[in-house]
Write an enzyme that holds these catalytic residues in place. Structure first.
Site, short mmCIF file in Angstrom:
data_model
loop_
_atom_site.label_atom_id
_atom_site.label_comp_id
_atom_site.label_asym_id
_atom_site.label_seq_id
_atom_site.Cartn_x
_atom_site.Cartn_y
_atom_site.Cartn_z
N GLY A 194 0.85 -1.20 0.00
CA GLY A 194 0.00 0.00 0.00
C GLY A 194 0.87 1.24 0.00
O GLY A 194 0.49 2.29 0.52
N VAL A 245 -1.12 6.51 4.12
CA VAL A 245 -0.29 6.00 5.21
C VAL A 245 1.00 5.37 4.66
O VAL A 245 2.11 5.67 5.12
CB VAL A 245 -1.08 4.97 6.06
CG1 VAL A 245 -0.18 4.24 7.02
CG2 VAL A 245 -2.22 5.67 6.80
N SER A 297 -7.41 0.31 12.72
CA SER A 297 -8.11 1.60 12.78
C SER A 297 -8.92 1.63 14.06
O SER A 297 -9.31 0.59 14.59
CB SER A 297 -8.99 1.68 11.55
OG SER A 297 -10.10 2.49 11.82
N SER A 298 -9.18 2.84 14.55
CA SER A 298 -9.86 2.95 15.85
C SER A 298 -11.32 2.47 15.78
O SER A 298 -11.94 2.29 16.83
CB SER A 298 -9.79 4.38 16.37
OG SER A 298 -10.37 5.25 15.45
N CYS A 299 -11.85 2.22 14.57
CA CYS A 299 -13.24 1.74 14.48
C CYS A 299 -13.37 0.29 14.96
O CYS A 299 -14.47 -0.24 15.02
CB CYS A 299 -13.79 1.89 13.07
SG CYS A 299 -12.97 0.84 11.88
N TYR A 346 -15.93 -3.63 7.91
CA TYR A 346 -14.53 -3.19 7.86
C TYR A 346 -13.85 -3.47 9.21
O TYR A 346 -12.73 -4.00 9.27
CB TYR A 346 -14.52 -1.69 7.55
CG TYR A 346 -13.16 -1.08 7.43
CD1 TYR A 346 -12.39 -1.28 6.29
CD2 TYR A 346 -12.62 -0.31 8.46
CE1 TYR A 346 -11.13 -0.72 6.17
CE2 TYR A 346 -11.36 0.25 8.35
CZ TYR A 346 -10.62 0.05 7.20
OH TYR A 346 -9.38 0.60 7.08
N LYS A 404 -10.64 -5.87 10.21
CA LYS A 404 -9.45 -5.35 10.90
C LYS A 404 -9.18 -6.13 12.20
O LYS A 404 -8.04 -6.39 12.55
CB LYS A 404 -9.63 -3.86 11.21
CG LYS A 404 -9.55 -2.99 9.98
CD LYS A 404 -8.12 -2.91 9.51
CE LYS A 404 -7.95 -2.22 8.19
NZ LYS A 404 -6.63 -2.37 7.63
N LEU A 428 -6.52 10.27 10.82
CA LEU A 428 -5.28 10.78 10.23
C LEU A 428 -5.59 11.85 9.19
O LEU A 428 -6.69 11.87 8.63
CB LEU A 428 -4.54 9.63 9.55
CG LEU A 428 -4.23 8.44 10.45
CD1 LEU A 428 -3.71 7.27 9.62
CD2 LEU A 428 -3.22 8.83 11.53
N HIS A 435 -13.14 12.43 5.06
CA HIS A 435 -13.35 12.59 6.50
C HIS A 435 -13.51 14.07 6.84
O HIS A 435 -13.30 14.94 5.99
CB HIS A 435 -12.16 11.98 7.24
CG HIS A 435 -12.03 10.52 7.05
ND1 HIS A 435 -10.88 9.92 6.57
CD2 HIS A 435 -12.90 9.51 7.25
CE1 HIS A 435 -11.06 8.62 6.49
NE2 HIS A 435 -12.28 8.34 6.90
N1 LIG Z 1 -6.99 7.57 6.85
C1 LIG Z 1 -7.24 7.44 8.13
O1 LIG Z 1 -7.76 8.37 8.80
C2 LIG Z 1 -6.88 6.16 8.86
C3 LIG Z 1 -7.09 6.13 10.23
C4 LIG Z 1 -6.78 4.98 10.92
C5 LIG Z 1 -6.27 3.88 10.24
N2 LIG Z 1 -6.05 3.93 8.91
C6 LIG Z 1 -5.52 2.69 8.28
O2 LIG Z 1 -4.36 2.90 7.52
C7 LIG Z 1 -4.35 1.99 6.43
C8 LIG Z 1 -4.12 2.74 5.13
O3 LIG Z 1 -5.10 3.73 4.98
P1 LIG Z 1 -4.93 5.01 4.04
O4 LIG Z 1 -5.68 6.11 4.67
O5 LIG Z 1 -3.51 5.16 3.67
O6 LIG Z 1 -5.76 4.54 2.75
P2 LIG Z 1 -5.42 4.75 1.21
O7 LIG Z 1 -4.80 6.09 1.00
O8 LIG Z 1 -6.66 4.40 0.45
O9 LIG Z 1 -4.31 3.64 0.95
C9 LIG Z 1 -4.61 2.27 0.87
C10 LIG Z 1 -3.72 1.68 -0.20
O10 LIG Z 1 -4.00 0.27 -0.31
C11 LIG Z 1 -3.99 -0.06 -1.67
N3 LIG Z 1 -4.77 -1.26 -1.98
C12 LIG Z 1 -6.10 -1.44 -1.76
N4 LIG Z 1 -6.48 -2.63 -2.24
C13 LIG Z 1 -5.36 -3.21 -2.78
C14 LIG Z 1 -5.12 -4.45 -3.44
N5 LIG Z 1 -6.09 -5.34 -3.65
N6 LIG Z 1 -3.87 -4.71 -3.88
C15 LIG Z 1 -2.88 -3.81 -3.70
N7 LIG Z 1 -3.05 -2.62 -3.07
C16 LIG Z 1 -4.29 -2.33 -2.63
C17 LIG Z 1 -4.58 1.15 -2.37
O11 LIG Z 1 -4.22 1.13 -3.71
P3 LIG Z 1 -5.20 1.82 -4.81
O12 LIG Z 1 -5.05 3.29 -4.59
O13 LIG Z 1 -4.64 1.33 -6.11
O14 LIG Z 1 -6.58 1.34 -4.51
C18 LIG Z 1 -3.97 2.29 -1.58
O15 LIG Z 1 -2.75 2.70 -2.12
C19 LIG Z 1 -5.68 1.24 6.46
O16 LIG Z 1 -5.49 -0.03 7.05
C20 LIG Z 1 -6.55 2.09 7.35
O17 LIG Z 1 -7.47 1.32 8.08
C21 LIG Z 1 -6.34 5.05 8.19
#
Ligand SMILES: NC(=O)c1ccc[n+]([C@@H]2O[C@H](COP(=O)([O-])OP(=O)(O)OC[C@H]3O[C@@H](n4cnc5c(N)ncnc54)[C@H](OP(=O)(O)O)[C@@H]3O)[C@@H](O)[C@H]2O)c1
Length: 311
Positions: A12, A17, A109-111, A138, A142, A168, A181
């Site tokens: 990812g 992140v 994630s906090s959810c 979801y 997790k 985040l 968000h």
């Molecule tokens: N954002 C927040 O506020 C937040 C808060 C708490 C926890 N988190 C956690 O942090 C983690 C990352 O979140 P994020 O905010 O960085 O989300 P994001 O920007 O959507 O990043 C997720 C990445 O995963 C990739 N991905 C999804 N499905 C895939 C697959 N089948 N094969 C390969 N790559 C794949 C996506 O690629 P594509 O772009 O090509 O789909 C994207 O680059 C998650 O586990 C989330 O629960 C996020």
């Protein structure tokens, strides 16, 4: 402990992140970072993940890939959210075991915590009550992921850890108003009002709900810190330990963006849960603290927003 020449895979690696983890590793002088995006491997396909691990032979893995979305997407497509996230976890954690990865960090994630948790939320509240319905699928995926890490440690003596970040924001965030968000949505709305010279911006709810926000590069620092210093199966919260009201948040956004208009609250719209704050005493006790204050972080996020969308 990662060495500067350890092979480190960030799954990812193009997400918000994952991108921040790659930036942080580069800044800290790690030299063999593999930024694995969807082109490198579709993580829902086991053989593709094995092929990636066979080729890269990672020693350390940050699992920052997930199917993420807003409330509407989560509520409308729960089958997709549980399937894709379980597949990513089963395939990546299974490959880490098959290819003898030294250590893996799983991002949750906090959810995952019960909807009606006492505040601030301690790690031990996990699985003590019902989840929020709108993102239950979801959250269940997790929880399965962090439990898989725990069970591989117990059964195979692996060293897979998990952390649970709060809300985040920062570079690479999603500003699409239908899915974003509260903080990126506020930045986009206040920016538009300022550009169009509108006298006010409407915000849902009373403005009294309290939320916690962590700048994504601070989370990335925490992930690197935990990879090097934390070997416990119990998940660990990552946040600032401080929350603000939505009113305070909106006023800070207006100040940073230089918007002089009014913030108009619409109390007929829902506030969501009144408060959501993580208890971060465990990570503080280990010696990690966030560095970027909210106002500074919003200025950095806004600079990224301008650069990405308004050139
Ligand atoms: N954002 C927040 O506020 C937040 C808060 C708490 C926890 N988190 C956690 O942090 C983690 C990352 O979140 P994020 O905010 O960085 O989300 P994001 O920007 O959507 O990043 C997720 C990445 O995963 C990739 N991905 C999804 N499905 C895939 C697959 N089948 N094969 C390969 N790559 C794949 C996506 O690629 P594509 O772009 O090509 O789909 C994207 O680059 C998650 O586990 C989330 O629960 C996020």
């Amino acid at each position: 402990m990662m060495h500067k020449d350890s092979v480190i895979a960030v799954l990812g690696g193009r997400g918000m992140v994952g991108g921040a983890i790659v930036r942080t590793l580069e800044k800290r002088g790690y030299t063999r970072i593999v930024k694995a995006d969807r082109q490198a491997a579709d993580l829902t396909r086991q053989q593709a993940v094995y092929d990636l691990f066979e080729k890269v032979r990672p020693e350390y893995v940050f699992l920052a890939a997930a199917k993420v979305g807003g409330i509407a997407a989560n509520d409308t497509y729960p089958a997709d959210f549980i399937r894709v996230n379980l597949q990513i976890e089963v395939n990546a954690i299974g490959a880490a075991h098959k290819y003898a990865v030294k250590k893996l960090l799983f991002l949750g994630s906090s959810c995952i915590y019960p909807r009606d948790c006492p505040q601030p939320i301690k790690e031990e509240y996990l699985l003590t009550g019902a989840l929020e319905k709108t993102n239950e699928a979801y959250a269940l995926a997790k929880i399965a992921g962090l439990k898989m890490c725990e069970y591989y440690n117990r059964q195979y003596g692996a060293n897979y850890i998990s952390c649970m970040p709060t809300n985040l924001y920062g570079p690479g965030d999603n500003y699409d108003l239908s899915a974003s968000h509260v903080l990126p949505a506020l930045i986009a709305k206040v920016h538009a009002a300022k550009e169009q010279g509108r006298p006010s911006v409407e915000v849902w709810g009373t403005g009294e709900a309290r939320r916690e926000f962590l700048y994504v590069d601070d989370l990335a620092e925490a992930c690197v810190f935990l990879m090097n210093n934390y070997d416990d199966s119990r998940t660990i919260n990552v946040g600032t330990g401080e929350d603000v009201t939505i009113t305070e948040l909106a006023e800070t956004v207006a100040k940073v963006l230089g918007y002089g208009g009014q913030i108009a609250y619409d109390p007929s719209k829902p506030d969501g849960t009144p408060r959501k704050l993580l208890d971060v005493s465990r990570i503080h006790a280990l010696g990690w603290r966030h560095k970027v204050a909210l106002e500074e972080g919003i200025a950095l996020a806004y600079a990224d927003y301008l650069q990405r969308f308004l050139k």
